[in-house]
Write a protein that holds these residues in place. Structure first.
Motif, PDB file in Angstrom:
ATOM      1  N   PRO A 267       0.791  -1.237   0.000  1.00 41.31           N
ATOM      2  CA  PRO A 267       0.000   0.000   0.000  1.00 41.31           C
ATOM      3  C   PRO A 267       0.821   1.284   0.000  1.00 41.31           C
ATOM      4  O   PRO A 267       0.309   2.345  -0.354  1.00 41.31           O
ATOM      5  CB  PRO A 267      -0.832  -0.118   1.277  1.00 41.31           C
ATOM      6  N   ALA A 268       2.070   1.230   0.447  1.00 44.24           N
ATOM      7  CA  ALA A 268       2.862   2.456   0.553  1.00 44.24           C
ATOM      8  C   ALA A 268       4.338   2.147   0.359  1.00 44.24           C
ATOM      9  O   ALA A 268       4.789   1.010   0.553  1.00 44.24           O
ATOM     10  CB  ALA A 268       2.643   3.107   1.917  1.00 44.24           C
TER      11      ALA A 268
ATOM     12  N   SER B 165       4.389   7.864   7.820  1.00 44.09           N
ATOM     13  CA  SER B 165       3.224   7.504   8.631  1.00 44.09           C
ATOM     14  C   SER B 165       3.636   6.675   9.843  1.00 44.09           C
ATOM     15  O   SER B 165       2.962   6.680  10.874  1.00 44.09           O
ATOM     16  CB  SER B 165       2.210   6.722   7.794  1.00 44.09           C
TER      17      SER B 165
ATOM     18  N   HIS C 279       7.420   3.879   6.738  1.00 49.46           N
ATOM     19  CA  HIS C 279       6.511   3.933   5.595  1.00 49.46           C
ATOM     20  C   HIS C 279       6.241   5.394   5.251  1.00 49.46           C
ATOM     21  O   HIS C 279       5.809   6.180   6.107  1.00 49.46           O
ATOM     22  CB  HIS C 279       5.193   3.225   5.924  1.00 49.46           C
TER      23      HIS C 279
ATOM     24  N   LEU D 100       4.485   8.691   3.686  1.00 50.26           N
ATOM     25  CA  LEU D 100       3.128   9.166   3.430  1.00 50.26           C
ATOM     26  C   LEU D 100       2.913   9.305   1.925  1.00 50.26           C
ATOM     27  O   LEU D 100       3.876   9.478   1.166  1.00 50.26           O
ATOM     28  CB  LEU D 100       2.908  10.520   4.110  1.00 50.26           C
ATOM     29  N   PRO D 101       1.678   9.227   1.456  1.00 53.97           N
ATOM     30  CA  PRO D 101       1.400   9.363   0.017  1.00 53.97           C
ATOM     31  C   PRO D 101       1.953  10.678  -0.530  1.00 53.97           C
ATOM     32  O   PRO D 101       1.850  11.733   0.112  1.00 53.97           O
ATOM     33  CB  PRO D 101      -0.131   9.346  -0.047  1.00 53.97           C
ATOM     34  N   GLY D 102       2.566  10.582  -1.692  1.00 53.69           N
ATOM     35  CA  GLY D 102       3.080  11.768  -2.355  1.00 53.69           C
ATOM     36  C   GLY D 102       4.487  12.171  -1.957  1.00 53.69           C
ATOM     37  O   GLY D 102       5.077  13.070  -2.566  1.00 53.69           O
ATOM     38  N   LYS D 103       5.067  11.536  -0.952  1.00 50.36           N
ATOM     39  CA  LYS D 103       6.414  11.874  -0.514  1.00 50.36           C
ATOM     40  C   LYS D 103       7.443  11.076  -1.316  1.00 50.36           C
ATOM     41  O   LYS D 103       7.234   9.906  -1.636  1.00 50.36           O
ATOM     42  CB  LYS D 103       6.591  11.593   0.982  1.00 50.36           C
TER      43      LYS D 103
ATOM     44  N   LYS E 248       1.288   0.221  -8.120  1.00 49.34           N
ATOM     45  CA  LYS E 248       0.493   1.284  -8.716  1.00 49.34           C
ATOM     46  C   LYS E 248       1.334   2.511  -9.042  1.00 49.34           C
ATOM     47  O   LYS E 248       0.969   3.308  -9.913  1.00 49.34           O
ATOM     48  CB  LYS E 248      -0.655   1.682  -7.795  1.00 49.34           C
ATOM     49  N   LYS E 249       2.479   2.696  -8.359  1.00 51.17           N
ATOM     50  CA  LYS E 249       3.350   3.827  -8.670  1.00 51.17           C
ATOM     51  C   LYS E 249       4.152   3.577  -9.922  1.00 51.17           C
ATOM     52  O   LYS E 249       4.671   4.515 -10.546  1.00 51.17           O
ATOM     53  CB  LYS E 249       4.312   4.082  -7.499  1.00 51.17           C
TER      54      LYS E 249
END
Length: 415
Positions: free
Chosen positions: A239-240, A287, A307, A309-312, A412-413
């Motif tokens: 997920p991350a 996170s 982990h 955070l999204p966008g980092k 997904k990235k």
């Protein structure tokens, strides 16, 4: 303070006994000096497989759990890269039930083709479910393979591949049992409300008649000094983004082990720790973050992980981790930080010695390490570490050429 008496039986079994007058329970702990480090690289996972097989019964006692349940006892076990530990707690008046069961399965295990196939399926399913079929499940497998190239620490306790267990023959499994499960390769420790001499006598009664054997441990190949940075970016269904940086550090009985233990608490020992404060609360990059040591007997790993955070960006996360490690080298740790970590260590040690099971486990563990002075001396040793030592240890350990970096990148990235 854990007081104890020790005796080595003629067959080589080390026995340690502690009298605990505060409990009506007793604990029996037995350590076998066999872990993943003792396995054939072509047949890994055997030590863990035996943790399962040891509960499959003997010819004398087909159902190991039934007599324990009748004696109001509980039992379990665990395996790691260095040793295998079996433990039982039960009312002190039933102590001989535990000693009878452990002595019986030390050399009397009934290993049949049917039982082996059953446990092989269980272990393979565990491998698939816990390590291969969940996000980040293979993290420890990948990190060990990246950090170690020669030492058997390069594989986890579960093994390198399920195929090693699937292809194991009955003769190979019986040979493993014969080599490692015998008095000369074991440590028995007992804690309960009876005189130590009585406990030692009971150990002799139940284990003294088992023939000793020559310990056949092969020499463990030692890992050469790492001289260049290693890195692996792994695209997976996670997920991350996660970032893990691992460094070689001193073995379990070295002073550097305690320096690293202290540093890991400075970095991630609670919500007010450095990584939590700077990387999560202040910079809002991660996170979650953590720092810990592997506690291996031979030189192990100091691990920092988190982990994003999204966008980092990965580069920003890595730099933030390294910045905190650099501070340990160049900025003196405050007296307040040092004392907070030392107080936590002392409290954890004291609370860990309250129940009989922990006392029995500790007796066996420090005997296995080969330095019984650590049993009651670790708090003092930990407390003697200075801020100057922390900076020196950080300067020696946290260098790029000794690092192994594992990056998980979500699929997904990449798409």
């Amino acid at each position: 303070m854990i007081e104890y008496k020790e005796k080595i039986l003629p067959n080589g079994l080390a026995v340690l006994a502690n009298r605990d007058t505060a409990s009506r329970m007793a604990a029996v702990n037995i350590i076998y000096r066999v872990g993943a480090r003792n396995e054939n690289p072509a047949r890994t996972g055997f030590a863990h497989l035996f943790e399962h097989l040891m509960f499959r019964g003997t010819k004398q006692v087909p159902d190991f759990d039934l007599p324990l349940q009748m004696a109001c006892g509980e039992n379990n076990a665990f395996t790691n890269n260095d040793y295998t530990d079996y433990y039982i707690t039960l009312p002190k008046d039933n102590i001989e039930t535990a000693l009878w069961l452990e002595s019986d399965r030390m050399t009397g295990l009934d290993i049949t083709a049917e039982k082996l196939e059953t446990e092989k399926k269980v272990v393979i399913e565990e491998f698939n479910q816990r390590y291969l079929n969940q996000p980040y499940g293979d993290h420890w497998l990948l990190l060990r393979a990246l950090a170690y190239k020669v030492h058997p620490y390069r594989w986890a306790t579960i093994g390198l591949t399920p195929d090693h267990i699937a292809d194991a023959t009955l003769d190979e499994v019986k040979d493993f049992y014969h080599r490692f499960y015998h008095p000369s390769n074991a440590i028995l420790s007992i804690s309960g409300d009876f005189p130590e001499e009585e406990a030692l006598g009971l150990a002799g009664k139940w284990f003294g008649g088992i023939p000793g054997r020559v310990v056949e441990n092969a020499k463990i190949p030692q890992e050469p000094r790492q001289t260049e940075a290693r890195r692996y970016e792994y695209v997976s269904d996670v997920p991350a983004v996660s970032i893990t940086v691992a460094f070689k550090m001193g073995g379990r009985t070295s002073r550097q082990h305690y320096q690293c233990d202290l540093m890991s608490d400075l970095l991630a020992g609670g919500s007010s720790s450095r990584l939590n404060h700077f990387l999560i609360k202040e910079k809002k990059l991660f996170s979650s973050v953590n720092a810990y040591i592997s506690n291996d007997i031979d030189p192990g790993l100091f691990i920092v992980t988190g982990h994003l955070l999204p966008g980092k960006e990965v580069a920003h996360g890595e730099k933030a981790i390294w910045d905190e490690l650099e501070k340990l080298k160049s900025e003196a740790v405050t007296d307040y930080e040092m004392q907070k970590v030392k107080n936590k260590f002392e409290a954890g040690t004291i609370f860990g010695e309250i129940n009989v099971m922990n006392k029995a486990m500790n007796l066996g563990y420090y005997k296995m390490l080969g330095d019984m002075s650590l049993l009651n001396g670790e708090v003092s040793l930990f407390g003697s570490i200075t801020a100057r030592e922390v900076a020196a240890a950080a300067g020696e350990i946290f260098v790029p050429q000794r690092s192994s970096t594992l990056i998980y990148i979500p699929e997904k990235k990449v798409k």
